[in-house]
Enzyme design. Structure first.
Site, PDB file in Angstrom:
ATOM      1  N   ARG A 227      -2.700  -8.459  46.566  1.00 44.12           N
ATOM      2  CA  ARG A 227      -3.845  -8.247  47.465  1.00 44.12           C
ATOM      3  C   ARG A 227      -3.552  -8.769  48.870  1.00 44.12           C
ATOM      4  NH1 ARG A 227      -8.308  -6.698  44.383  1.00 44.12           N
ATOM      5  NH2 ARG A 227      -8.513  -7.613  42.321  1.00 44.12           N
TER       6      ARG A 227
ATOM      7  N   GLU B 280     -15.634  -0.150  51.004  1.00 45.87           N
ATOM      8  CA  GLU B 280     -14.819  -0.157  49.783  1.00 45.87           C
ATOM      9  C   GLU B 280     -13.355   0.079  50.139  1.00 45.87           C
ATOM     10  OE1 GLU B 280     -14.081  -0.925  46.923  1.00 45.87           O
ATOM     11  OE2 GLU B 280     -14.746   0.477  45.381  1.00 45.87           O
ATOM     12  N   ASP B 281     -12.464  -0.388  49.278  1.00 44.74           N
ATOM     13  CA  ASP B 281     -11.032  -0.224  49.554  1.00 44.74           C
ATOM     14  C   ASP B 281     -10.568   1.224  49.377  1.00 44.74           C
ATOM     15  OD1 ASP B 281     -11.376  -0.288  46.781  1.00 44.74           O
ATOM     16  OD2 ASP B 281      -9.912  -1.870  46.414  1.00 44.74           O
TER      17      ASP B 281
ATOM     18  N   ASP C 207     -11.300   6.864  44.396  1.00 47.15           N
ATOM     19  CA  ASP C 207     -10.340   7.491  43.501  1.00 47.15           C
ATOM     20  C   ASP C 207     -11.093   8.569  42.707  1.00 47.15           C
ATOM     21  OD1 ASP C 207      -7.854   7.672  42.164  1.00 47.15           O
ATOM     22  OD2 ASP C 207      -8.443   6.206  40.660  1.00 47.15           O
TER      23      ASP C 207
ATOM     24  N   PHE D 150      -0.349   5.090  42.856  1.00 44.34           N
ATOM     25  CA  PHE D 150      -1.019   3.806  42.715  1.00 44.34           C
ATOM     26  C   PHE D 150      -0.562   2.907  43.852  1.00 44.34           C
ATOM     27  CE2 PHE D 150      -2.151  -0.338  41.198  1.00 44.34           C
ATOM     28  CZ  PHE D 150      -3.406  -0.108  40.657  1.00 44.34           C
TER      29      PHE D 150
HETATM   30  P1  IMP Z   1     -13.032   5.030  41.214  1.00 38.68           P
HETATM   31  O1  IMP Z   1     -14.294   4.576  40.570  1.00 38.68           O
HETATM   32  O2  IMP Z   1     -12.144   5.774  40.267  1.00 38.68           O
HETATM   33  O3  IMP Z   1     -13.221   5.770  42.515  1.00 38.68           O
HETATM   34  O4  IMP Z   1     -12.180   3.758  41.446  1.00 38.68           O
HETATM   35  C1  IMP Z   1     -12.263   2.958  42.502  1.00 38.68           C
HETATM   36  C2  IMP Z   1     -11.667   1.609  42.155  1.00 38.68           C
HETATM   37  O5  IMP Z   1     -10.463   1.708  41.366  1.00 38.68           O
HETATM   38  C3  IMP Z   1     -11.260   0.970  43.441  1.00 38.68           C
HETATM   39  O6  IMP Z   1     -12.299   0.165  43.918  1.00 38.68           O
HETATM   40  C4  IMP Z   1     -10.055   0.156  43.041  1.00 38.68           C
HETATM   41  O7  IMP Z   1     -10.476  -1.116  42.612  1.00 38.68           O
HETATM   42  C5  IMP Z   1      -9.453   0.877  41.875  1.00 38.68           C
HETATM   43  N1  IMP Z   1      -8.308   1.690  42.292  1.00 38.68           N
HETATM   44  C6  IMP Z   1      -8.250   3.032  42.347  1.00 38.68           C
HETATM   45  N2  IMP Z   1      -7.042   3.450  42.761  1.00 38.68           N
HETATM   46  C7  IMP Z   1      -6.329   2.339  42.995  1.00 38.68           C
HETATM   47  C8  IMP Z   1      -4.978   2.112  43.456  1.00 38.68           C
HETATM   48  O8  IMP Z   1      -4.193   3.024  43.763  1.00 38.68           O
HETATM   49  N3  IMP Z   1      -4.611   0.823  43.581  1.00 38.68           N
HETATM   50  C9  IMP Z   1      -5.426  -0.222  43.258  1.00 38.68           C
HETATM   51  N4  IMP Z   1      -6.671  -0.057  42.826  1.00 38.68           N
HETATM   52  C10 IMP Z   1      -7.128   1.212  42.688  1.00 38.68           C
HETATM   53 MG    MG Z   2     -12.314  -1.876  43.881  1.00 39.68          MG
END
Ligand code: IMP
Ligand code: MG
Length: 171
Positions: A160, A94-95, A98, A147
């Site tokens: 991207r 995963e990227d 968060d 962000f």
């Molecule tokens: P989580 O479910 O809150 O952990 O969110 C994860 C997803 O939110 C990631 O796979 C990203 O697609 C998106 N995301 C969270 N933070 C960022 C950011 O700083 N930049 C771009 N996408 C983000």
């Molecule tokens: Mg994502």
């Protein structure tokens, strides 16, 4: 836009992560990476190319419904993997982690497929934003609550393709 992580810095870290992953599994056993679309596609591409020939891969796509004010935690599966995970060494790629809600959901549904092992690799982690305590085995970089865009990560589907990771300017 200010650059947080330069392209060569990312590549060096990925080489380290790949070496660590290679060392964590018996050399004669396959390792199956499941990349999370879309954000994880660049990290996935570089990570598999830093690994040995025993690696196989697939992709999964999710979308999260997140209003700006609250994180509902609703994650929807858009595209499932194409192959069975039963009995395999699986690593989710995963990227960014968060709140942790997306990865928690993915770990739950993939664990139900009875992989032999299930681990998670994330290029970035924003620990200050965590809502659920999700286990991430391999983390590239821990960053502040900003962000970020580039290297797979988007803002409204753009950026991207940047080779580096940058923080968006504060509005
Ligand atoms: P989580 O479910 O809150 O952990 O969110 C994860 C997803 O939110 C990631 O796979 C990203 O697609 C998106 N995301 C969270 N933070 C960022 C950011 O700083 N930049 C771009 N996408 C983000
Ligand atoms: Mg994502």
């Amino acid at each position: 836009m200010n650059v947080l992580l330069e392209a060569d810095q990312i590549q060096r870290r990925i080489a380290e992560l790949a070496a660590q992953i290679e060392g964590d599994y018996p050399p004669d056993e396959e390792v199956h990476l499941v990349g999370v679309l879309k954000g994880g596609f660049v990290f996935m591409a570089d990570l598999v190319r830093a690994m040995s020939a025993r690696v196989t891969l697939d992709f999964i796509a999710v979308s999260s419904y997140q209003q700006s004010t609250k994180s509902s935690g609703e994650v929807r599966l858009i595209k499932d993997v194409d192959t069975r995970l039963e009995g395999r060494h699986v690593i989710i790629v995963e990227d960014i982690v968060d709140t942790g809600l997306t990865l928690t959901y993915l770990q739950d549904i993939l664990r139900a497929r009875a992989p032999r092992t299930l681990r998670t690799a994330c290029l970035l982690s924003k620990p200050s934003r965590r809502l659920v305590d999700v286990k991430v085995d391999y983390i590239g970089f821990t960053i502040e609550d900003k962000f970020v865009i580039g290297y797979g990560l988007d803002f409204a589907e753009k950026y991207r393709n940047l080779p580096h990771i940058a923080a968006m300017d504060e509005a």
